[in-house]
Design an enzyme around this catalytic site. Structure first.
Site, mmCIF file in Angstrom:
data_model
loop_
_atom_site.group_PDB
_atom_site.id
_atom_site.type_symbol
_atom_site.label_atom_id
_atom_site.label_comp_id
_atom_site.label_asym_id
_atom_site.label_seq_id
_atom_site.Cartn_x
_atom_site.Cartn_y
_atom_site.Cartn_z
ATOM 1 N N HIS A 187 -1.597 4.851 9.654
ATOM 2 C CA HIS A 187 -0.242 5.417 9.791
ATOM 3 C C HIS A 187 -0.259 6.793 10.459
ATOM 4 C CE1 HIS A 187 -0.044 2.542 6.435
ATOM 5 N NE2 HIS A 187 1.256 2.482 6.580
ATOM 6 N N GLU A 223 4.220 -5.173 8.460
ATOM 7 C CA GLU A 223 2.836 -5.046 7.967
ATOM 8 C C GLU A 223 2.317 -6.351 7.362
ATOM 9 O OE1 GLU A 223 2.902 -0.274 6.776
ATOM 10 O OE2 GLU A 223 3.215 -1.765 5.224
ATOM 11 N N HIS A 279 10.073 -4.034 3.666
ATOM 12 C CA HIS A 279 10.517 -2.645 3.498
ATOM 13 C C HIS A 279 10.872 -2.016 4.832
ATOM 14 C CE1 HIS A 279 6.154 -1.998 4.127
ATOM 15 N NE2 HIS A 279 6.292 -0.683 4.174
ATOM 16 N N HIS A 338 0.831 -1.225 0.000
ATOM 17 C CA HIS A 338 0.000 0.000 0.000
ATOM 18 C C HIS A 338 0.860 1.269 0.000
ATOM 19 C CE1 HIS A 338 -0.003 -0.667 4.629
ATOM 20 N NE2 HIS A 338 0.943 0.194 4.327
HETATM 21 C C1 DHB Z 1 6.062 3.391 1.808
HETATM 22 C C2 DHB Z 1 5.553 2.135 2.161
HETATM 23 C C3 DHB Z 1 4.513 2.031 3.098
HETATM 24 O O1 DHB Z 1 3.972 0.847 3.523
HETATM 25 C C4 DHB Z 1 3.957 3.171 3.650
HETATM 26 O O2 DHB Z 1 2.901 3.028 4.492
HETATM 27 C C5 DHB Z 1 4.464 4.418 3.308
HETATM 28 C C6 DHB Z 1 5.525 4.519 2.396
HETATM 29 C C7 DHB Z 1 7.170 3.533 0.811
HETATM 30 O O3 DHB Z 1 7.781 2.533 0.379
HETATM 31 O O4 DHB Z 1 7.426 4.672 0.356
HETATM 32 FE FE FE Z 2 2.575 1.160 5.325
#
Ligand code: DHB
Ligand code: FE
Length: 280
Positions: free
Chosen positions: A59, A240, A193, A12
């Site tokens: 978030h 997540e 990530h 997302h």
């Molecule tokens: C990014 C990924 C995320 O899950 C998020 O909530 C905000 C930013 C990203 O990779 O930029």
């Molecule tokens: Fe996120």
């Protein structure tokens, strides 16, 4: 009775919203990602769900660090999107179904999950973007929604085992609703990530592949990881993936994999998309 027809799990990333707003779907950077949705669209066209139960994490739009529920369920007639500061266009409100929401809440609490109930709930990119990607040509989201927010932000986070049990309870809650509705369960976030610190940009392709594989045939294997394991293997925001596990658990036993896409990177994230159809 309500029937869970399957699950759609996806990353997302806010940058996706900017790409949609600028019409960059065929841009070389974005094409492998947006093409990855074709298989989802074929499945949705065939199955035509009435409701999306969206397992995601907020978030900081609705919940901030001062008050952060572990599990929260929406029970509002509609859910509004608002500016999070990413420069994304604000999307039209989402239709709720308060009767279904309260049934699910009753069932979850009876099942010993002490959730937070939200009769007002702002929904962020983790909720809005997956729905936009599923129905890209609809002005407003065409299905009713129930937001289910899981804390992946402020530790302590619910363990993968807890999320698995919560997902099973969510499945029982949905399928004991006495109206004939076709329900798709979404799990949004991940895959690997990390947005901050010395490991910013960290991605773990092998771990992501393992998660996707286990999610299909052996989701309980993922319950053996601790949150610390997930942070180490998938990155601080890669945790997540517990939203994927929650959504998968709502389907219960056997599922069939209808579609899968994996593409690195989208922004800082390893993007994964899966469609799992419920076998029962
Ligand atoms: C990014 C990924 C995320 O899950 C998020 O909530 C905000 C930013 C990203 O990779 O930029
Ligand atoms: Fe996120």
């Amino acid at each position: 009775m309500a029937k869970i027809i399957g699950a759609v799990t996806t990353s997302h990333v806010p940058a996706i919203g900017n790409a949609i707003a600028k019409g960059l779907q065929n841009d070389p950077y974005w094409r492998p990602f947006f093409k990855g949705w074709d298989g989802v669209h074929v499945w949705l066209e065939k199955t035509k769900p009435d409701v999306a139960v969206v397992v995601y994490n907020d978030h900081g739009l609705q919940f901030f660090l001062d008050k952060l529920p572990t599990f929260a369920v929406g029970a509002a007639p509609e859910y509004r999107n608002a500016d999070e500061g990413w420069g994304l266009p604000t999307l039209p409100p989402y239709r709720g179904n308060t009767d279904l929401s309260w049934h699910m809440i009753e069932s979850l609490v009876a099942d010993e999950f002490d959730i937070t109930t939200c009769q007002e709930m702002a929904v962020d990119h983790a909720f809005t973007l997956p729905l936009k990607l599923m129905w890209p040509n609809a002005e407003a989201c065409p299905v009713m929604t129930v937001p289910v927010a899981v804390n992946t932000v402020q530790h302590p986070l619910p363990t993968p085992l807890r999320c698995y049990k919560f997902g099973r309870a969510l499945g029982r809650a949905i399928e004991s609703y006495d109206k004939d509705l076709k329900v798709v369960v979404l799990g949004t976030g991940g895959l690997s990530h990390q947005l901050d610190g010395p490991r910013a940009g960290f991605i773990n392709k092998a771990f992501d592949a393992m998660c996707m594989e286990k999610l299909v045939g052996d989701p309980e294997a993922l319950t053996r990881y601790s949150i610390d394991d997930l942070v180490e293997q998938a990155g601080t925001q890669g945790v997540e993936v517990i939203n994927w596990l929650t959504a998968r658990a709502a389907l219960g036993g056997r599922v069939s994999e209808v579609h899968r896409n994996y593409h690195i990177p989208i922004s800082n994230t390893a993007s994964g998309i899966m469609v799992l159809a419920n076998a029962a």
